[in-house]
Design an enzyme around this catalytic site. Sequence first.
Site, PDB file in Angstrom:
ATOM      1  CG  HIS A 139      -1.972  -1.059   1.215  1.00 38.14           C
ATOM      2  ND1 HIS A 139      -3.236  -0.923   0.686  1.00 38.14           N
ATOM      3  CD2 HIS A 139      -1.916  -2.327   1.683  1.00 38.14           C
ATOM      4  CE1 HIS A 139      -3.914  -2.039   0.836  1.00 38.14           C
ATOM      5  NE2 HIS A 139      -3.135  -2.921   1.436  1.00 38.14           N
ATOM      6  CG  ASN A 220      -8.035  -4.424   0.971  1.00 36.96           C
ATOM      7  OD1 ASN A 220      -7.318  -3.431   1.138  1.00 36.96           O
ATOM      8  ND2 ASN A 220      -7.584  -5.661   1.064  1.00 36.96           N
ATOM      9  CG  HIS A 411      -2.581  -0.747  15.064  1.00 41.78           C
ATOM     10  ND1 HIS A 411      -2.684  -2.061  14.654  1.00 41.78           N
ATOM     11  CD2 HIS A 411      -2.166  -0.799  16.349  1.00 41.78           C
ATOM     12  CE1 HIS A 411      -2.357  -2.852  15.643  1.00 41.78           C
ATOM     13  NE2 HIS A 411      -2.047  -2.116  16.690  1.00 41.78           N
TER      14      HIS A 411
HETATM   15 FE1  HDE Z   1      -2.596  -4.710   5.460  1.00 41.76          FE
HETATM   16  N1  HDE Z   1      -0.774  -3.945   5.897  1.00 41.76           N
HETATM   17  N2  HDE Z   1      -1.968  -6.545   6.033  1.00 41.76           N
HETATM   18  N3  HDE Z   1      -4.360  -5.556   4.849  1.00 41.76           N
HETATM   19  N4  HDE Z   1      -3.240  -2.950   4.782  1.00 41.76           N
HETATM   20  C1  HDE Z   1      -0.403  -2.667   5.722  1.00 41.76           C
HETATM   21  O1  HDE Z   1       0.697  -1.389   7.330  1.00 41.76           O
HETATM   22  C2  HDE Z   1      -0.853  -6.773   6.755  1.00 41.76           C
HETATM   23  C3  HDE Z   1      -4.732  -6.852   5.002  1.00 41.76           C
HETATM   24  C4  HDE Z   1      -4.489  -2.632   4.368  1.00 41.76           C
HETATM   25  O2  HDE Z   1      -3.247   3.583   3.923  1.00 41.76           O
HETATM   26  C5  HDE Z   1       0.919  -2.363   6.351  1.00 41.76           C
HETATM   27  O3  HDE Z   1       1.002   0.803   7.653  1.00 41.76           O
HETATM   28  C6  HDE Z   1      -0.804  -8.163   7.157  1.00 41.76           C
HETATM   29  C7  HDE Z   1      -6.139  -7.015   4.824  1.00 41.76           C
HETATM   30  C8  HDE Z   1      -4.548  -1.245   3.991  1.00 41.76           C
HETATM   31  O4  HDE Z   1      -1.624   3.401   5.370  1.00 41.76           O
HETATM   32  C9  HDE Z   1       1.315  -3.677   7.007  1.00 41.76           C
HETATM   33  C10 HDE Z   1      -1.928  -8.737   6.631  1.00 41.76           C
HETATM   34  C11 HDE Z   1      -6.613  -5.772   4.544  1.00 41.76           C
HETATM   35  C12 HDE Z   1      -3.272  -0.745   4.228  1.00 41.76           C
HETATM   36  C13 HDE Z   1       0.165  -4.579   6.636  1.00 41.76           C
HETATM   37  C14 HDE Z   1      -2.646  -7.715   5.935  1.00 41.76           C
HETATM   38  C15 HDE Z   1      -5.486  -4.873   4.565  1.00 41.76           C
HETATM   39  C16 HDE Z   1      -2.478  -1.834   4.736  1.00 41.76           C
HETATM   40  C17 HDE Z   1       1.907  -1.755   5.426  1.00 41.76           C
HETATM   41  C18 HDE Z   1      -2.371 -10.184   6.718  1.00 41.76           C
HETATM   42  C19 HDE Z   1      -8.057  -5.367   4.239  1.00 41.76           C
HETATM   43  C20 HDE Z   1      -2.778   0.658   3.965  1.00 41.76           C
HETATM   44  C21 HDE Z   1       2.041  -0.305   5.859  1.00 41.76           C
HETATM   45  C22 HDE Z   1      -2.445 -10.665   8.024  1.00 41.76           C
HETATM   46  C23 HDE Z   1      -8.964  -5.647   5.311  1.00 41.76           C
HETATM   47  C24 HDE Z   1      -3.038   1.574   5.107  1.00 41.76           C
HETATM   48  C25 HDE Z   1       1.203  -0.189   7.018  1.00 41.76           C
HETATM   49  C26 HDE Z   1      -2.604   2.971   4.776  1.00 41.76           C
HETATM   50  C27 HDE Z   1      -1.142  -1.718   5.127  1.00 41.76           C
HETATM   51  C28 HDE Z   1       0.115  -5.840   7.039  1.00 41.76           C
HETATM   52  C29 HDE Z   1      -3.852  -7.972   5.244  1.00 41.76           C
HETATM   53  C30 HDE Z   1      -5.641  -3.481   4.266  1.00 41.76           C
HETATM   54  C31 HDE Z   1       2.657  -4.224   6.666  1.00 41.76           C
HETATM   55  C32 HDE Z   1       0.294  -8.806   7.959  1.00 41.76           C
HETATM   56  C33 HDE Z   1      -6.941  -8.315   4.948  1.00 41.76           C
HETATM   57  C34 HDE Z   1      -5.738  -0.485   3.445  1.00 41.76           C
HETATM   58  O5  HDE Z   1       1.343  -3.548   8.406  1.00 41.76           O
END
Ligand code: HDE
Length: 779
Positions: A139, A220, A411
């Site tokens: 992202h 999402n 978060h």
């Molecule tokens: Fe994320 N995801 N994600 N994700 N995600 C990040 O956090 C992660 C997942 C989503 O505009 C990271 O700050 C793991 C689902 C958005 O700043 C990180 C898993 C969904 C955004 C991270 C998922 C999301 C992130 C990278 C599986 C939809 C952007 C930078 C367990 C419900 C937020 C950050 C923004 C961002 C980890 C799965 C949505 C690395 C480990 C499911 C919208 O922490």
Amino acid sequence: MTSDDHTHDRTEEHSGETPSEQSTNAERVDDEPELDSSDTQETPQPRADGAGEDGGGGQPGTSDAHEGELDEASKDEQLEEVRENPSGEELTTDHGVKVSDTDNSLKASERGPTLMEDFHFREKMTQFDHESIPERVVHARGTGAHGYFQPYEDPDLGEYDDIADVTKAKVLTNPDQKTPVFVRFSTVVGSRGSSDTVRDVRGFATKFYTEDGNWDLVGNNMPPFFIQDAMEFPDLVHAIKPEPDNAIPQASAAHDTFWDFASLKPEITHMVMWVLSGRALPRAYRMMQGFGVHTFRLINDDGESVFVKFHWTPKLGTHQLVWDETTKLWGKDSDFNRKGLYDVIEEGYDPEWELGVQLFDEEQAEEFDFDVLDPTKIVPETEVPVRPIGKLVLNETPDNFFAETEQVAFHPGNVVPGIDFSNDPLLQGRLFSYQDTQLNRFGSANWDEIPINRPLAERHNNQRAGFMRQEINEGKASYKPNSIGDDDPQEVPEEEGGYEHYNEKIDGKKIRNRSESFQEHFDQARLFWNSMSEPEKQNIVDAAHFELGKVDRMEIRERMVYDLFNNVDHEFATRVAEGIGVEPPDSPGDEMPDHDREDPSLSMENRTPDTIETRKIAILLDDGFEDDHVSELESALEDEGARVKIISKYLGEKSGANGETVEADQHHVAAASVSFDAVVIPGGSESVDTLTQQGDPKHFVAEAFKHYKPIAALGAGTELLEEVELPDIDIAGDGDGTVTSEGVVTSRDGNDLDAFAEAFVDAIAQHRHWGRSPEEVPA
Ligand code: HDE
């Protein structure tokens, strides 16, 4: 309105002063030196309850102790304390020393070496060297906006007729409260500088600055996810990101490692169907649904819980681009989605979404033939309807991309009383990952002190230190229990607003395994396929041809067809196989579900409200255009909320046949049909003759046709359409009046402009006209 005007407006609205009249922290130092030894940068705020010296208090630069009613403007007022505006000010160093020359470094003689003592040079260069922070590992590319969320006055909540019965979260239940929000939209795979319109999932992350603390709904634009357990996320992301040996390709799943991983993970099948569909190519962030994805819990005053799925529904409908269009946008308008959001808000249109909830209790959840803790599954709307509970409005662009959009840190673990987690193993893993990733991005646990992340709710605790600590916490006691500070700050019982986790009974053995209830992978992938219209199905097949066509290894393509797609739908698998050199399967896969169920809410074609608000319409003309055609159509379209741009070979004034003049907004070198939703060729033989002699206007029309966009031509303008040769389209002849044929609206005589405009507005509201056969159009 320019962004400068915007800033000024907002400042005036909230303070009644212009920026240069204000005395912000940063400016106070630069103002005429009336400082004395007691003049601090921020007057410490007394504790709301007036307690003693050991309890928190004011925080320099940004107060979070929000006293009194919180309203739509509260976050803006808090940010105002750290805004700095250089207009009319003198240049200084970071430490407030006035600078006499910022172009020349200090040297030992005119042609001599630079001197170490040049503190201004060292500071300027050090700041520059440290301007980057690590981009988000996923992202990375996005855009953000401020706005508010407000629960509806009269929610139509069916069997749960008052949502206050099921949650104590005031942010979701108090219709008199507009809670400030910051929303960030993003692509997932590409790096910060990649293109907007790649085939990808989009992030839809909302930070609610509620009176009970921050709530982050980090969702999402698609409701299922790729994998079931957070443990698999690093593998998924490694597979989809550029390959490790050569860092190719950028921002694309179309390569061997992603499809290798996918072909070995049948749980991914449902999500892959969504990613191959038009959902992965949103027309605009404001025309995109959002989903919380996981099942969450709502908790009421009695500690009772229901399960909930969150849905954002855009007022403008859910619309897509087509693949050929997106690839052209990579070059011609690579900020298409980011700029689209910025432009509409700056132009005064405030995009809006409805928040809806699907509520179901544990007994209902037991009845479903899938597990509500499995994030690769949705709760179909045919099972549980979505109940609207409030609206989200985005109405301010950030002042500074880095300070706000780049530094906002979400978060999923940020929840408020009334909202809780389920045991979805993906969500559980995210509760660790997001805090950890912010430590990497900001290098400090104090990332919550950055103004955009700071809550509006008061906060007091015994955290005192760490890199870049901003607060000056007063008092001696930074531990509990303590007697020297009256044991403040005090814990808060649940009845008075303290957060309590849902008292779920857990009884089982520790196990590293996948639940039996997570083992079925094709039922909902088939539901999705069944629910698509034929053009949507064709889009999915075409996307699979592109994506798998980029995969070098035959065994990967075969596994996708035989092991995954053939268990979704035999015809689908056959159509994909034919395009990628794989032998079509003889019969359906053994695991193909035996059902023809559909859910109409899954098709974007059923999400097309009757509106053309914010659509961008191009009028192509040159000198000698028919004045009435342009003025009347332009005002009819603008009355409906569309944005009209005049395009010509060169910029400057263009004269109509009857003496009116218009100013060209864009010229052909810079304008492209892919940046617009529809195109108009007005009459006027001189204008149309000029257009017909140029390649660009004809290409513009042919390309708009190929991308299924509405086209209008009046009078002599119809001749240009005839020259372009649009297959199977009826063009109006003399005396025919207005003729509409697959979204191509024409009138040879151009007499009844009202009826013509109405027909064209209808065609634009439909968005794309899939009944066309544009394959042979060479654009
Ligand atoms: Fe994320 N995801 N994600 N994700 N995600 C990040 O956090 C992660 C997942 C989503 O505009 C990271 O700050 C793991 C689902 C958005 O700043 C990180 C898993 C969904 C955004 C991270 C998922 C999301 C992130 C990278 C599986 C939809 C952007 C930078 C367990 C419900 C937020 C950050 C923004 C961002 C980890 C799965 C949505 C690395 C480990 C499911 C919208 O922490």
